[in-house]
Design an enzyme around this catalytic site. Sequence first.
Site, PDB file in Angstrom:
ATOM      1  N   CYS A   1      24.737  -2.325   6.696  1.00 48.22           N
ATOM      2  CA  CYS A   1      25.199  -3.688   6.097  1.00 48.22           C
ATOM      3  C   CYS A   1      26.519  -3.432   5.384  1.00 48.22           C
ATOM      4  O   CYS A   1      27.017  -2.467   4.865  1.00 48.22           O
ATOM      5  CB  CYS A   1      24.239  -4.296   5.046  1.00 48.22           C
ATOM      6  SG  CYS A   1      22.634  -4.199   5.853  1.00 48.22           S
TER       7      CYS A   1
ATOM      8  N   ARG B   1      29.246  -0.993  10.130  1.00 40.75           N
ATOM      9  CA  ARG B   1      28.234  -0.587   9.249  1.00 40.75           C
ATOM     10  C   ARG B   1      26.855  -1.215   9.595  1.00 40.75           C
ATOM     11  O   ARG B   1      25.797  -0.853   9.097  1.00 40.75           O
ATOM     12  CB  ARG B   1      28.585  -1.176   7.927  1.00 40.75           C
ATOM     13  CG  ARG B   1      29.865  -0.748   7.399  1.00 40.75           C
ATOM     14  CD  ARG B   1      29.451   0.357   6.383  1.00 40.75           C
ATOM     15  NE  ARG B   1      30.610   1.379   6.197  1.00 40.75           N
ATOM     16  CZ  ARG B   1      30.367   2.350   5.406  1.00 40.75           C
ATOM     17  NH1 ARG B   1      29.444   2.496   4.776  1.00 40.75           N
ATOM     18  NH2 ARG B   1      31.438   3.213   5.119  1.00 40.75           N
TER      19      ARG B   1
ATOM     20  N   TRP C   1      22.323  -4.873   8.867  1.00 40.24           N
ATOM     21  CA  TRP C   1      21.504  -4.013   9.660  1.00 40.24           C
ATOM     22  C   TRP C   1      19.966  -4.402   9.108  1.00 40.24           C
ATOM     23  O   TRP C   1      19.883  -3.784   8.092  1.00 40.24           O
ATOM     24  CB  TRP C   1      21.974  -2.515   9.572  1.00 40.24           C
ATOM     25  CG  TRP C   1      21.221  -1.362  10.313  1.00 40.24           C
ATOM     26  CD1 TRP C   1      21.700  -0.844  11.547  1.00 40.24           C
ATOM     27  CD2 TRP C   1      20.196  -0.808   9.890  1.00 40.24           C
ATOM     28  NE1 TRP C   1      20.551  -0.095  11.986  1.00 40.24           N
ATOM     29  CE2 TRP C   1      19.650   0.046  11.038  1.00 40.24           C
ATOM     30  CE3 TRP C   1      19.305  -0.628   8.700  1.00 40.24           C
ATOM     31  CZ2 TRP C   1      18.631   0.990  10.874  1.00 40.24           C
ATOM     32  CZ3 TRP C   1      18.200   0.202   8.555  1.00 40.24           C
ATOM     33  CH2 TRP C   1      17.888   1.081   9.975  1.00 40.24           C
TER      34      TRP C   1
ATOM     35  N   ASN D   1      22.932  -5.310   0.175  1.00 40.72           N
ATOM     36  CA  ASN D   1      22.836  -3.966   0.812  1.00 40.72           C
ATOM     37  C   ASN D   1      21.718  -3.252   0.278  1.00 40.72           C
ATOM     38  O   ASN D   1      21.633  -3.224  -0.978  1.00 40.72           O
ATOM     39  CB  ASN D   1      23.897  -3.382   0.940  1.00 40.72           C
ATOM     40  CG  ASN D   1      25.018  -3.680   1.796  1.00 40.72           C
ATOM     41  OD1 ASN D   1      24.919  -4.854   2.601  1.00 40.72           O
ATOM     42  ND2 ASN D   1      26.226  -3.416   2.030  1.00 40.72           N
ATOM     43  N   GLY D   2      20.688  -2.700   0.899  1.00 38.90           N
ATOM     44  CA  GLY D   2      19.796  -1.978   0.155  1.00 38.90           C
ATOM     45  C   GLY D   2      18.496  -2.146   0.375  1.00 38.90           C
ATOM     46  O   GLY D   2      18.251  -3.061   1.304  1.00 38.90           O
TER      47      GLY D   2
ATOM     48  N   GLU E   1      23.394  18.752  18.964  1.00 35.40           N
ATOM     49  CA  GLU E   1      24.429  17.547  18.956  1.00 35.40           C
ATOM     50  C   GLU E   1      24.756  16.935  20.162  1.00 35.40           C
ATOM     51  O   GLU E   1      24.763  15.701  20.321  1.00 35.40           O
ATOM     52  CB  GLU E   1      25.827  18.008  18.237  1.00 35.40           C
ATOM     53  CG  GLU E   1      26.977  17.018  17.965  1.00 35.40           C
ATOM     54  CD  GLU E   1      26.524  15.911  17.076  1.00 35.40           C
ATOM     55  OE1 GLU E   1      25.627  15.927  16.477  1.00 35.40           O
ATOM     56  OE2 GLU E   1      27.493  15.128  17.142  1.00 35.40           O
TER      57      GLU E   1
ATOM     58  N   LYS F   1      24.128  12.973  20.389  1.00 32.74           N
ATOM     59  CA  LYS F   1      25.247  11.877  21.162  1.00 32.74           C
ATOM     60  C   LYS F   1      24.657  11.260  22.216  1.00 32.74           C
ATOM     61  O   LYS F   1      24.911   9.803  22.351  1.00 32.74           O
ATOM     62  CB  LYS F   1      26.518  12.669  21.573  1.00 32.74           C
ATOM     63  CG  LYS F   1      27.207  13.301  20.582  1.00 32.74           C
ATOM     64  CD  LYS F   1      28.042  12.283  19.708  1.00 32.74           C
ATOM     65  CE  LYS F   1      27.123  11.883  18.407  1.00 32.74           C
ATOM     66  NZ  LYS F   1      27.137  12.586  17.188  1.00 32.74           N
TER      67      LYS F   1
ATOM     68  N   GLU G   1      21.816   8.452  21.309  1.00 33.73           N
ATOM     69  CA  GLU G   1      22.206   7.549  20.484  1.00 33.73           C
ATOM     70  C   GLU G   1      22.962   6.280  21.057  1.00 33.73           C
ATOM     71  O   GLU G   1      23.032   5.084  20.785  1.00 33.73           O
ATOM     72  CB  GLU G   1      22.884   7.893  19.248  1.00 33.73           C
ATOM     73  CG  GLU G   1      24.141   8.702  19.281  1.00 33.73           C
ATOM     74  CD  GLU G   1      24.432   9.169  17.653  1.00 33.73           C
ATOM     75  OE1 GLU G   1      24.217   8.475  16.751  1.00 33.73           O
ATOM     76  OE2 GLU G   1      25.304   9.998  17.827  1.00 33.73           O
TER      77      GLU G   1
ATOM     78  N   HIS H   1       8.625  28.065  26.281  1.00 34.70           N
ATOM     79  CA  HIS H   1       7.629  28.050  25.392  1.00 34.70           C
ATOM     80  C   HIS H   1       6.977  26.676  25.495  1.00 34.70           C
ATOM     81  O   HIS H   1       6.354  26.111  24.344  1.00 34.70           O
ATOM     82  CB  HIS H   1       7.943  28.450  24.097  1.00 34.70           C
ATOM     83  CG  HIS H   1       8.325  29.719  23.948  1.00 34.70           C
ATOM     84  ND1 HIS H   1       7.538  31.001  24.261  1.00 34.70           N
ATOM     85  CD2 HIS H   1       9.595  30.416  24.025  1.00 34.70           C
ATOM     86  CE1 HIS H   1       7.954  31.832  24.031  1.00 34.70           C
ATOM     87  NE2 HIS H   1       9.383  31.866  23.953  1.00 34.70           N
TER      88      HIS H   1
ATOM     89  N   LYS I   1      26.810   2.946  10.920  1.00 38.02           N
ATOM     90  CA  LYS I   1      27.302   3.958  10.782  1.00 38.02           C
ATOM     91  C   LYS I   1      26.997   4.756   9.312  1.00 38.02           C
ATOM     92  O   LYS I   1      27.198   5.857   9.225  1.00 38.02           O
ATOM     93  CB  LYS I   1      28.814   3.453  10.261  1.00 38.02           C
ATOM     94  CG  LYS I   1      30.135   4.588  10.202  1.00 38.02           C
ATOM     95  CD  LYS I   1      29.945   5.403  11.630  1.00 38.02           C
ATOM     96  CE  LYS I   1      30.845   6.710  11.385  1.00 38.02           C
ATOM     97  NZ  LYS I   1      30.766   7.512  12.405  1.00 38.02           N
TER      98      LYS I   1
HETATM   99  C1  F6R Z   1      25.246  10.481  14.544  1.00 36.98           C
HETATM  100  C2  F6R Z   1      25.575  10.021  13.428  1.00 36.98           C
HETATM  101  C3  F6R Z   1      24.397   9.986  12.113  1.00 36.98           C
HETATM  102  C4  F6R Z   1      25.029  10.615  10.901  1.00 36.98           C
HETATM  103  C5  F6R Z   1      24.143  10.459   9.875  1.00 36.98           C
HETATM  104  C6  F6R Z   1      24.551  11.150   8.657  1.00 36.98           C
HETATM  105  O1  F6R Z   1      26.351  10.328  15.435  1.00 36.98           O
HETATM  106  O2  F6R Z   1      26.631   9.473  12.963  1.00 36.98           O
HETATM  107  O3  F6R Z   1      23.578  11.118  12.498  1.00 36.98           O
HETATM  108  O4  F6R Z   1      25.610  11.928  10.942  1.00 36.98           O
HETATM  109  O5  F6R Z   1      23.458   9.389   9.719  1.00 36.98           O
HETATM  110  O6  F6R Z   1      25.530  10.482   8.173  1.00 36.98           O
HETATM  111  P1  F6R Z   1      26.634  11.086   7.104  1.00 36.98           P
HETATM  112  O7  F6R Z   1      27.384  12.097   7.749  1.00 36.98           O
HETATM  113  O8  F6R Z   1      27.516   9.628   6.866  1.00 36.98           O
HETATM  114  O9  F6R Z   1      25.936  11.690   5.866  1.00 36.98           O
END
Ligand code: F6R
Length: 617
Positions: free
Chosen positions: A2, A27, A74, A100-101, A490, A494, A497, A513, A612
């Site tokens: 948010c 965000r 969000w 927010n929160g 990773e 990617k 998501e 396994h 984000k």
């Molecule tokens: C994936 C992504 C999330 C963040 C996670 C931690 O692409 O961006 O998995 O890596 O939410 O976020 P930070 O690094 O800001 O603590």
Amino acid sequence: MCGIIGYVGFKEAAPVLLDGLRRLEYRGYDSAGLAVLGEQLEIRKKAGKIDEGLARLVQTAPPQGSNGIGHTRWATHGPPTDANSHPHTDASGRIVVVHNGVIENYALLKNRLQLAGHKFLSETDTEVLAHLIGWHYQARRGSSGDLHPLAQAVADALREVIGTYGIAVLCADHPGLIVGARRGSPLIVGLGQGEHFLASDSAALVAHTRDVIYLQDHDLVLLTPQRHEVHRLQGEASRVEISRLEFDTAAAERGAFPHFMLKEIFEQPQTVRNALRGRLDPEEATARFGGLNLSPGELREFDQVVMLACGTSWHAALLGEYLMEELAHLPVEVEYASEFRYRNAPINKHTLVLAITQSGETADTLAGLREARRRGHKVLSICNVVGSTIAREADGGIYLHAGPEIGVAATKTFTAQVTVLTLLAVLLGRMRMLGAAHARRLLAALEAIPAQMQTVLQLREQVRRIAHRFAQAEDFFFLGRQFNFPVALEGALKLKEISYIHAEGYPAAEMKHGPIAMIDERTPTVILAPHDSLYEKTVANLEEIKARRGPIIAIGTEGDTTLAQKADEVLLLPRAPECLWPLLAVLPLQLLAYDIAVARGCDVDKPRNLAKSVTVE
Ligand code: F6R
């Protein structure tokens, strides 16, 4: 998660708020709203992205006034609907709140207010907070005190709240005033001439001012056009420090790229250079950092490292574990911050704790950091956002210098984290058993990585073709061994998501396994098979998949002729030391996820359900 923006000054508030919300939209973007206070209090709010919802509403009926608050959401409590969008009002309709929160005890508070006759229009915890503030405001009416009555009501309400918040509050009785407060959710005051701003993220402020105050947890702020006053909710004296924002506004623009994510993928040669700049010490064959706040003697004393992180940062941490074990012979534990904070994990007293986070605001990582500090450990942050809560609360830290990352999927911050972790492993290694010649070779190879990344990015067209070939798959596997196992994780993250394809990452040998049962001709596997010490074993794993008719995309090193005979698609990358090759290998995986998502018509920069910065637990 948010975004909050507030404005009090001499300009029309609505355009300032809308512009701020657009900059914060990464965000959280399931709904947005604003309230403007002029002759009257006007609220506009709408489910959906800003340009499809709120902006149209504001254009049709622009609210007038030079005082306002806005929010991009969000969803936590209740789905993204118009009614659940912020701002929310109290029972009188004269007090408005954006938040927010998460208010954890909202059900209890709601129940109490309902028994007192309050009616609620939404399913949110925020509306409960608005009513609670209104209730205290009415109860305090007429009584005098040191604090402004609205600020007093906010403080009284927040004392009853369990949970996290960053809030901005307006009241129709007090034009020209915003009250804000924070606990666990960032809030920054922007200082202007005859105007003040309040935002959850500096991205919303840089167009207006560079002078800011980062509020601390339990701060309460009053903003008028001319004044800013910071109080402590718990009564102690407030510490107000004005900081200067270093922010390249061009870095937050998409430029000629169709998406921020693609721009950020292509920025990586430069962001790795930025992460290395000034940190290489070829003479001593080591790395140096400015902000660790630890003497060489203290660094030498640590005999264990614990890394706390979430998501992509957790994958970088896992790679950091392999690096530190290899280069510094240090035992490392990589913890999901959300698990660590509630576990009673025994940690010996000579342990260095690293909080790894792009945003510096991730709620679980922050809580893990606080728990580690409470236990008396030194905590260093590895963080991208300067001035973020985690960067400020850690004992010392290392900034990534990757510039703002706007695409929700982390890309350039991952490679910057890995770069910094490699340097840290070299630094700690050189205090232990890592020889100068080995370290020097490694640092030289690390310096060569940006140019090699440039070469890898030239594979874009080949990756795009592969992406189109497999874009309709519904399941994907990603496999790698050792340093490439975190890269496989990773790559899978990617892909899922941003394209919503089910994807899993595994250590290559782990497939047999269990997961290999999933393999069939519709389930592609991306396998990282560099010419390293385990090449033959990885190729044997590739054969096992192929024998079950699974399509294979192999990523190997240049000069490899074997992979082309066995895999359906092959991408060959430059050679690099085993521990550095992941910095190259992750690039085609990022591109593959990107191109598949585009081919499937997904909103790459704003994937569904994500945000984000995850400031809820
Ligand atoms: C994936 C992504 C999330 C963040 C996670 C931690 O692409 O961006 O998995 O890596 O939410 O976020 P930070 O690094 O800001 O603590």
